[in-house]
Design a protein around this motif. Structure first.
Motif, short mmCIF file in Angstrom:
data_model
loop_
_atom_site.label_atom_id
_atom_site.label_comp_id
_atom_site.label_asym_id
_atom_site.label_seq_id
_atom_site.Cartn_x
_atom_site.Cartn_y
_atom_site.Cartn_z
N GLU A 1 -1.16 9.38 -39.61
CA GLU A 1 0.02 8.62 -40.01
C GLU A 1 1.28 9.22 -39.41
O GLU A 1 1.35 10.44 -39.15
CB GLU A 1 0.19 8.61 -41.54
N SER A 2 2.26 8.38 -39.24
CA SER A 2 3.59 8.85 -38.82
C SER A 2 4.62 7.83 -39.28
O SER A 2 4.27 6.72 -39.69
CB SER A 2 3.65 9.03 -37.30
N GLY A 3 5.88 8.23 -39.21
CA GLY A 3 6.95 7.29 -39.50
C GLY A 3 7.65 7.47 -40.84
O GLY A 3 8.61 6.76 -41.14
N GLY A 4 7.16 8.40 -41.65
CA GLY A 4 7.83 8.62 -42.93
C GLY A 4 9.19 9.28 -42.74
O GLY A 4 9.57 9.66 -41.63
N GLY A 5 9.92 9.40 -43.84
CA GLY A 5 11.23 10.03 -43.77
C GLY A 5 12.06 9.75 -45.00
O GLY A 5 11.55 9.24 -46.00
N LEU A 6 13.32 10.09 -44.89
CA LEU A 6 14.29 9.89 -45.96
C LEU A 6 15.17 8.70 -45.61
O LEU A 6 15.72 8.63 -44.50
CB LEU A 6 15.14 11.15 -46.14
N VAL A 7 15.31 7.78 -46.55
CA VAL A 7 16.10 6.58 -46.31
C VAL A 7 16.83 6.21 -47.59
O VAL A 7 16.35 6.52 -48.70
CB VAL A 7 15.20 5.43 -45.81
N GLN A 8 17.97 5.58 -47.46
CA GLN A 8 18.70 5.12 -48.64
C GLN A 8 18.08 3.84 -49.18
O GLN A 8 17.44 3.09 -48.43
CB GLN A 8 20.16 4.88 -48.28
N ALA A 9 18.30 3.61 -50.45
CA ALA A 9 17.82 2.38 -51.07
C ALA A 9 18.35 1.18 -50.29
O ALA A 9 19.51 1.15 -49.88
CB ALA A 9 18.26 2.31 -52.52
N GLY A 10 17.46 0.22 -50.07
CA GLY A 10 17.80 -0.95 -49.28
C GLY A 10 17.47 -0.82 -47.81
O GLY A 10 17.53 -1.80 -47.06
N GLY A 11 17.12 0.38 -47.40
CA GLY A 11 16.80 0.63 -46.01
C GLY A 11 15.37 0.27 -45.65
O GLY A 11 14.62 -0.27 -46.46
N SER A 12 15.01 0.58 -44.41
CA SER A 12 13.70 0.22 -43.88
C SER A 12 13.05 1.41 -43.19
O SER A 12 13.73 2.30 -42.67
CB SER A 12 13.83 -0.91 -42.86
N LEU A 13 11.74 1.40 -43.19
CA LEU A 13 10.93 2.35 -42.43
C LEU A 13 9.70 1.62 -41.93
O LEU A 13 9.24 0.66 -42.56
CB LEU A 13 10.49 3.52 -43.30
N ARG A 14 9.14 2.10 -40.83
CA ARG A 14 7.87 1.59 -40.37
C ARG A 14 6.89 2.76 -40.24
O ARG A 14 7.13 3.71 -39.49
CB ARG A 14 7.99 0.89 -39.02
N LEU A 15 5.81 2.66 -40.99
CA LEU A 15 4.74 3.65 -40.91
C LEU A 15 3.70 3.20 -39.90
O LEU A 15 3.42 2.00 -39.79
CB LEU A 15 4.10 3.85 -42.28
N SER A 16 3.12 4.17 -39.22
CA SER A 16 2.04 3.90 -38.27
C SER A 16 0.81 4.68 -38.67
O SER A 16 0.91 5.81 -39.16
CB SER A 16 2.46 4.28 -36.85
N CYS A 17 -0.34 4.09 -38.43
CA CYS A 17 -1.63 4.76 -38.66
C CYS A 17 -2.46 4.53 -37.40
O CYS A 17 -2.89 3.41 -37.15
CB CYS A 17 -2.31 4.19 -39.88
N THR A 18 -2.68 5.60 -36.66
CA THR A 18 -3.46 5.50 -35.44
C THR A 18 -4.86 6.04 -35.68
O THR A 18 -5.03 7.15 -36.18
CB THR A 18 -2.79 6.25 -34.29
N ALA A 19 -5.85 5.22 -35.35
CA ALA A 19 -7.24 5.55 -35.65
C ALA A 19 -8.02 5.89 -34.39
O ALA A 19 -7.72 5.38 -33.30
CB ALA A 19 -7.91 4.36 -36.35
N SER A 20 -9.00 6.74 -34.54
CA SER A 20 -9.90 7.07 -33.45
C SER A 20 -11.27 7.40 -34.01
O SER A 20 -11.41 7.72 -35.20
CB SER A 20 -9.36 8.26 -32.64
N GLY A 21 -12.29 7.28 -33.17
CA GLY A 21 -13.63 7.66 -33.57
C GLY A 21 -14.46 6.55 -34.17
O GLY A 21 -15.58 6.80 -34.61
N PHE A 22 -13.94 5.32 -34.21
CA PHE A 22 -14.74 4.20 -34.70
C PHE A 22 -14.20 2.91 -34.08
O PHE A 22 -13.12 2.88 -33.50
CB PHE A 22 -14.73 4.13 -36.23
N THR A 23 -15.00 1.83 -34.22
CA THR A 23 -14.62 0.54 -33.65
C THR A 23 -13.59 -0.09 -34.56
O THR A 23 -13.90 -0.70 -35.58
CB THR A 23 -15.85 -0.37 -33.51
#
Length: 127
Positions: free
Chosen positions: A6-28
């Motif tokens: 996972e990546s993309g976490g952080g500190l944000v003010q209320a009302g803000g936005s974030l995008r988390l990513s989950c990169t997978a490997s080792g399976f179809t």
């Protein structure tokens, strides 16, 4: 070896936005669902969203209309776009995958349906 990062976490003010990513490997990647869970201190891990092998999506009621899950098969990555964040969204966020094809995603929110987990990423929303 199956890995979820996972990546993309952080500190944000209320009302803000974030995008988390989950990169997978080792399976179809396209054959399995990918879920996002979160866990706040002292709380159980709860299912936030999931996308199954058909591309159908599922959401926790409290995030509907604010969060969007999507996947990019070419990058083996699932995203969780989070808008209108609230302090109660503060938690450690994990992505997870089952080790089998799901005939139905009726239990998408149940952490026991998932076998592989990433290390997580912290999301903190300040008021």
């Amino acid at each position: 070896e199956v890995q979820l990062v996972e990546s993309g976490g952080g500190l944000v003010q209320a009302g803000g936005s974030l995008r988390l990513s989950c990169t997978a490997s080792g399976f179809t990647f396209d054959n399995y669902a990918i879920g996002w869970f979160r866990q706040a201190p002292g709380e159980d891990r709860e299912g936030v969203s999931s996308i199954d092998s058909n591309g159908d999506t599922y959401y926790l009621e409290s995030v509907k209309g604010r969060f969007t899950i999507s996947k990019d098969s070419a990058k083996n990555t699932v995203y969780l776009q989070m808008h209108s964040l609230k302090p109660e969204d503060t938690a450690f966020y994990y992505c997870a995958a089952p080790d089998r094809y799901w005939q139905t995603a009726i239990l998408w929110f149940d952490k026991d349906e998932y076998d592989y987990w990433g290390q997580g990423t912290q999301v903190t929303v300040s008021s």
